[in-house]
Write an enzyme that holds these catalytic residues in place. Structure first.
Site, PDB file in Angstrom:
ATOM      1  N   GLU A 128      -5.644  -3.196   5.836  1.00 20.79           N
ATOM      2  CA  GLU A 128      -6.356  -2.497   4.769  1.00 20.79           C
ATOM      3  C   GLU A 128      -6.771  -1.098   5.206  1.00 20.79           C
ATOM      4  O   GLU A 128      -6.628  -0.119   4.448  1.00 20.79           O
ATOM      5  CB  GLU A 128      -7.587  -3.305   4.344  1.00 20.79           C
ATOM      6  CG  GLU A 128      -7.274  -4.622   3.671  1.00 20.79           C
ATOM      7  CD  GLU A 128      -6.463  -4.460   2.401  1.00 20.79           C
ATOM      8  OE1 GLU A 128      -6.691  -3.488   1.649  1.00 20.79           O
ATOM      9  OE2 GLU A 128      -5.578  -5.306   2.157  1.00 20.79           O
ATOM     10  N   HIS A 157       0.823  -0.381   1.552  1.00 16.11           N
ATOM     11  CA  HIS A 157       1.061  -1.734   2.051  1.00 16.11           C
ATOM     12  C   HIS A 157       2.558  -2.034   2.107  1.00 16.11           C
ATOM     13  O   HIS A 157       3.054  -2.608   3.080  1.00 16.11           O
ATOM     14  CB  HIS A 157       0.381  -2.763   1.154  1.00 16.11           C
ATOM     15  CG  HIS A 157      -1.080  -2.948   1.408  1.00 16.11           C
ATOM     16  ND1 HIS A 157      -1.596  -3.218   2.661  1.00 16.11           N
ATOM     17  CD2 HIS A 157      -2.148  -2.915   0.558  1.00 16.11           C
ATOM     18  CE1 HIS A 157      -2.920  -3.352   2.571  1.00 16.11           C
ATOM     19  NE2 HIS A 157      -3.279  -3.165   1.320  1.00 16.11           N
ATOM     20  N   HIS A 171      -2.819   3.457  -1.968  1.00 16.25           N
ATOM     21  CA  HIS A 171      -3.190   2.353  -1.089  1.00 16.25           C
ATOM     22  C   HIS A 171      -2.222   1.189  -1.232  1.00 16.25           C
ATOM     23  O   HIS A 171      -1.747   0.632  -0.235  1.00 16.25           O
ATOM     24  CB  HIS A 171      -4.616   1.889  -1.413  1.00 16.25           C
ATOM     25  CG  HIS A 171      -5.041   0.674  -0.661  1.00 16.25           C
ATOM     26  ND1 HIS A 171      -5.647   0.729   0.574  1.00 16.25           N
ATOM     27  CD2 HIS A 171      -4.931  -0.655  -0.965  1.00 16.25           C
ATOM     28  CE1 HIS A 171      -5.896  -0.502   0.998  1.00 16.25           C
ATOM     29  NE2 HIS A 171      -5.469  -1.360   0.081  1.00 16.25           N
ATOM     30  N   GLU A 172      -1.912   0.817  -2.463  1.00 15.92           N
ATOM     31  CA  GLU A 172      -1.034  -0.337  -2.679  1.00 15.92           C
ATOM     32  C   GLU A 172       0.395  -0.041  -2.220  1.00 15.92           C
ATOM     33  O   GLU A 172       1.055  -0.890  -1.608  1.00 15.92           O
ATOM     34  CB  GLU A 172      -1.056  -0.754  -4.157  1.00 15.92           C
ATOM     35  CG  GLU A 172      -2.426  -1.181  -4.673  1.00 15.92           C
ATOM     36  CD  GLU A 172      -3.039  -2.328  -3.879  1.00 15.92           C
ATOM     37  OE1 GLU A 172      -2.294  -3.118  -3.274  1.00 15.92           O
ATOM     38  OE2 GLU A 172      -4.275  -2.430  -3.853  1.00 15.92           O
TER      39      GLU A 172
END
Length: 272
Positions: free
Chosen positions: A197, A140, A136-137
């Protein structure tokens, strides 16, 4: 300046500068700050952060963070190369660090500089949980969300300044500032952040699956996140993030698709 003209100006500015392409979605994105400027600044900030915090080295947890990060980075490169984006990661300088801090958080700066706080490890629970967070990070950074947020903030500030210059009547100007401040935040900036997100959740679960980690773990991770928060959260419309329940449902629906994507790369068994 009439309110209608203000919104026309916003649309015009966005269209003029929507000149970058997100490789994972194919969508045009705002890129007012080029990566050639953004990455060196991020790298310098990251190095400064490390000097001011206690970095954990030589432990099994620290080694796990590096191992998972490297696998996610390889998965990203495999996906990008397979989809016609060879060289996309050329300027990324991957680095993975575990920091001794009770904060339940992890982040990846533009250009691939990653920090995990020790406080999030009990909620991650296992290596696949770490991979869900890492994916997820990293997503980004890969999707240039930091670049887009900076660009949106510049546009938001620019339109506010233009409105204050153009509106001569003090009462009208005060009304503009009041409504524009709330409207641009709730109607534009917060939905923009929530969309990022959700996008990072999708990209991240695909990356963790391609890296060989069980994507079913992503929704389980967010169930633990929800439990850790006590089940309370800011109403979604006023938050930078989707609600926990929205994320859990979305990740459950994405897990089978992530496995299908991983199978394209010959990955059919997964680590927990």
């Amino acid at each position: 300046m009439k309110l209608k003209n203000t919104f026309i100006l916003i649309a015009f500015v966005v269209l003029c500068f929507a000149c970058a392409t997100n490789p994972f979605t194919g969508k045009k994105t705002m890129a007012l700050v080029p990566n050639s400027q953004l990455f060196p600044t991020a790298f310098a900030q990251y190095d400064q952060f490390l000097t001011e915090n206690k970095v954990v080295t030589g432990t099994k947890d620290a080694e796990m963070i590096t191992r998972v990060g490297q696998r996610i980075a390889v998965a990203a490169e495999r996906w990008l190369n397979a989809n016609g984006y060879e060289g996309y990661l050329e300027d990324y300088k991957w680095e993975y660090n575990l920091v001794d801090d009770k904060t339940v958080n992890a982040w990846c700066m533009p250009g691939g500089k990653i920090v995990f706080y020790t406080g999030i490890l009990p909620i991650a629970k296992n290596e696949a949980g770490v991979a869900a967070i890492m994916g997820h990070e990293v997503a980004h950074a890969l999707a240039n969300h930091g670049q887009q947020r900076m660009s949106a903030a510049y546009i938001q500030a620019g339109v506010a300044l233009a409105g204050n210059i153009a509106i001569k009547d003090e009462q009208d100007r005060n009304a503009f500032n009041q409504y524009y401040g709330v409207g641009s935040q709730v109607g534009a900036m917060l939905p923009f952040s929530r969309a990022h997100e959700t996008e990072a959740d999708k990209i991240g679960i695909y990356l963790m699956a391609i890296a060989g980690y069980n994507p079913d773990e992503a929704s389980l991770l967010w169930e633990r996140m929800k439990a850790n928060s006590g089940g309370s959260s800011t109403p979604e419309i006023l938050s930078t993030h989707p609600s926990n329940d929205s994320r859990i449902a979305n990740l459950k629906a994405l897990a089978p698709k992530a496995k299908e994507e991983a199978a394209k790369f010959g990955v059919t068994t997964f680590r927990e």
